[in-house]
Design an enzyme around this catalytic site. Structure first.
Site, mmCIF file in Angstrom:
data_model
loop_
_atom_site.group_PDB
_atom_site.id
_atom_site.type_symbol
_atom_site.label_atom_id
_atom_site.label_comp_id
_atom_site.label_asym_id
_atom_site.label_seq_id
_atom_site.Cartn_x
_atom_site.Cartn_y
_atom_site.Cartn_z
ATOM 1 N N GLY A 164 3.058 -0.430 0.346
ATOM 2 C CA GLY A 164 4.047 0.511 0.862
ATOM 3 C C GLY A 164 5.031 0.998 -0.181
ATOM 4 O O GLY A 164 6.109 1.487 0.161
ATOM 5 N N GLU A 275 -8.500 0.711 -0.409
ATOM 6 C CA GLU A 275 -7.856 1.797 -1.137
ATOM 7 C C GLU A 275 -8.419 1.904 -2.548
ATOM 8 O O GLU A 275 -8.513 0.909 -3.271
ATOM 9 C CB GLU A 275 -6.339 1.581 -1.189
ATOM 10 N N ARG A 297 -5.232 -4.587 7.942
ATOM 11 C CA ARG A 297 -4.538 -4.199 9.178
ATOM 12 C C ARG A 297 -4.876 -2.754 9.477
ATOM 13 O O ARG A 297 -5.576 -2.089 8.712
ATOM 14 C CB ARG A 297 -3.022 -4.340 8.998
#
Length: 659
Positions: A164, A275, A297
């Site tokens: 994040g 990713e 998640r």
């Protein structure tokens, strides 16, 4: 299938899970902190339980309190959402130890991917390409600096335990490495409880492309194609799309197979995202993408995958957690059309994406053509304790151009009043030439920041209207048009109005000419203004001989005017603007927003130069370094480390150095 589940989260993701559970006939249990007692997710759930005070450490990060709420409610399973405890293996273990089902991967899979350095070593063993860098255990600053020099600048410092954008810093030269390392470690420790980092080569023109994967306990694993998440600010995604522009069938196959290999390497179960970072300096090629990390998640941007695949990913999560096999095999999955998601935040893009707080006085979205995932509604407050996400707008179309046009229209039709937002910034992004042409990369926003954050230049007519309406707002302290028609009853028939817009100052003289009729003097120009009709949040006006409908709102120190397709925000009395307007030559350093004083570097009597860091604040999980506005001597330090401060609070005062 479960009869009742508890959602260990808040905001839009809690509301999102509730919607699918309700459709499936599953009862839902919400949890809430003191700050969220009246939140939308609490209202939507079948029942809700208080778990503590507003700070996340005392509520949404409290494993014991969440497990206790689940046991008390009789829930059979726990959905972690995203963020908070969603990738915490100890939480997953605690859920299972309590005899409940964790709606997510097994703890061993979370641990395998939780530390980026270990995950990358595992991916290398599984034949998944990784970014060149240092992923070892030695955390000595000098050693890490030496590794950075070997890799070659620019490099990226990344917290090994999180994501994040937290604990992440780009470093362009050796002279900045030590300070960036310290900042990344502080942020990582605060966000994840682990200050260890890894060092990677920073690709100069990369694209962030990720693949949605799903596994079950029967040995099945599939991918649901890719998402492009290259549009980022502060390493956080802003607009995501699926599929990725320019993706060939061959590269999609290679990347999808690599993602499934990554999932199979840890016997992955449930929803996950692998990713990758792709070097697009010479286009997209199957041998130029590298593993970054795996998020164990559901992702914030999962709706774009749902839009193009026709799959409800939350339903799949629930079915897999209940022991069912995946509903579809790889050959049964196909891409249909194109989808975009825009994250609407309470933040000021023009001020470095500074998070904002405040009460949402009005929140309205288009009724058709857009999916809205939101966790707040009109009347709710943006808290300093959590992420300032207001909503996600998701648009699906038959092709990229149609979907992008739909997103732009949805952004332009959305109304947010009471706090600053990034709506205009997002709309500007949809028009940016490279992005609109299908050529995004992670540096696009930084390269075009000035254009993307530039405020629309208000016309003389717009300024005249703002002058009339802001004057009444100042006098009455209410809606600007509410008592405007009675202005002629005041003792004075004219007023001088000063408006601030994007650093420009306008001083105007407003003269009352009769009921709802005014003359605005701006230099040598006089603009006649007549209020024709008031209608809810706007007014029909005749200005300079032309009639138009203008949307107007006034909240706090801002007056917002939507006129001729553009939104103009004028500052009336804003401490943040006051701080900015002092700028060079200011003797006062003030808090730009409510927050927590983390580090105080200023020392009374000390000599400072313009740009020297004086105070480090933390707000909404991000660090903000406040620098000296000019050369001088520290006269007074008004705060101490660990102190909570309000917006506009004095932090440090300076005085001129003695000659």
């Amino acid at each position: 299938m479960f009869d009742k589940i508890l959602i260990a989260n808040r905001g839009e993701i809690a509301c999102r899970v509730i919607r699918t559970a309700r459709r499936m006939g599953i009862k839902t249990v919400a949890v809430y902190s003191d700050a969220d007692s009246g939140a939308l997710h609490v209202e939507l759930a079948d029942e809700a339980y208080r778990i503590g005070a507003a700070p996340a450490q005392e509520s949404y990060l409290s494993i014991e309190r969440i497990i206790a709420a689940a046991e008390r409610s009789g829930a059979q399973a726990v959905h972690p959402g995203y963020g908070f405890l969603s990738e915490n293996a100890a939480f997953a273990e605690a859920v299972e130890a309590a005899g409940l089902t964790f709606i997510g991967p097994q703890p061993s899979a979370i641990r395998a991917m939780g530390l980026k350095d270990a995950a990358k070593a595992l991916m290398e063993q599984s034949g998944v390409p990784v970014v060149p860098g240092y992923h070892g255990d030695n955390q000595d600053p000098d050693f890490l600096a030496a590794r950075a020099a070997e890799i070659g600048y620019p490099v990226l410092i990344k917290a090994r335990a999180g994501g994040g954008g937290k604990g992440m810093r780009r470093v362009d030269g050796a002279q900045d490495f030590a300070a960036s390392l310290d900042a990344a470690r502080r942020e990582a420790l605060a966000a994840f409880g682990d200050d260890a980092v890894l060092i990677e080569k920073y690709l100069l023109r990369p694209r962030h492309i990720e693949v949605q994967v799903f596994g079950d306990r029967h040995g099945n694993a599939v991918h649901l194609f890719e998402r492009d998440c290259s549009l980022q600010r502060r390493h956080q995604k802003v607009i995501e799309e699926a599929p990725a522009p320019g993706m060939t069938a061959e590269m999609r196959r290679v990347m999808g197979e690599a993602a499934v290999r990554a999932a199979r390497a840890i016997d992955y179960r449930g929803a996950g995202t692998v990713e990758f970072i792709a070097d697009v300096s010479d286009g997209l090629w199957p041998d130029r993408f590298f593993f970054m990390e795996m998020n164990t998640r559901l992702q914030v941007e999962h709706p774009v995958t749902e839009a193009i695949s026709g799959v409800d990913l939350v339903e799949w999560q629930l079915r897999v957690a209940a022991g069912e096999p995946l509903p579809k095999k790889q050959a049964e999955l196909a891409i249909n059309g194109w989808a975009f998601e825009a994250r609407v935040y309470a933040e000021d893009a023009a001020k470095g994406f500074l998070p904002a707080t405040g009460k949402i006085e009005r929140l309205a979205f288009p009724e058709t053509g857009v999916r809205v995932d939101a966790g707040i509604r009109s009347g709710d407050r943006i808290s300093t304790h959590y992420d300032p996400l207001i909503a996600k707008l998701i648009v699906h179309g038959p092709n990229r151009q149609a979907a992008l046009t739909g997103l732009r229209h949805a952004l332009e039709a959305t109304r947010i009043e009471g706090t600053v937002s990034n709506l205009a910034f997002l709309a500007n992004l949809t028009r940016q030439e490279d992005f609109a042409g299908g050529h995004p990369d992670t540096g696009l926003i930084d390269r075009n920041l000035e254009m993307l954050t530039a405020a629309a230049e208000p016309s003389g007519t717009a300024i005249a209207l703002a002058a009339v309406l802001s004057l009444e707002a100042r006098q009455a302290g209410s809606d600007p048009w509410e008592t405007l028609g009675h202005w002629q009853l005041w003792s004075e028939m004219q007023r001088i109005v000063t408006l601030h817009h994007a650093g420009d100052v306008s001083s105007l003289r407003v003269v009352a000419r009769g009921f709802d009729m005014f003359a605005v003097h701006n230099g040598q120009r006089v603009i006649p203004v007549r209020i024709v009709r008031r209608d809810g949040g706007g007014v029909q006006v005749e200005a300079d001989g032309r009639q138009v409908f203008v949307e107007v709102s006034r909240h706090g120190g801002h007056l917002s005017l939507r006129f001729d397709g553009a939104v103009h925000v004028f500052d009336l009395d804003d401490p943040l603007s006051a701080a900015a307007s002092e700028g060079a030559g200011s003797d006062r350093l003030v808090a730009p927003m409510p927050g927590f004083v983390k580090i105080v570097r200023a020392v009374a009597g000390g000599t400072v130069s313009k740009g020297d860091p004086l105070v480090v604040m933390e707000a909404m999980k991000m660090e903000l370094t406040l620098a000296a506005p000019r050369d001088g001597v520290v006269e007074n330090v008004a705060v101490s480390e660990g102190q909570q401060v309000s917006e506009g609070a004095l932090l440090v005062s300076l005085k001129a150095a003695e000659e």
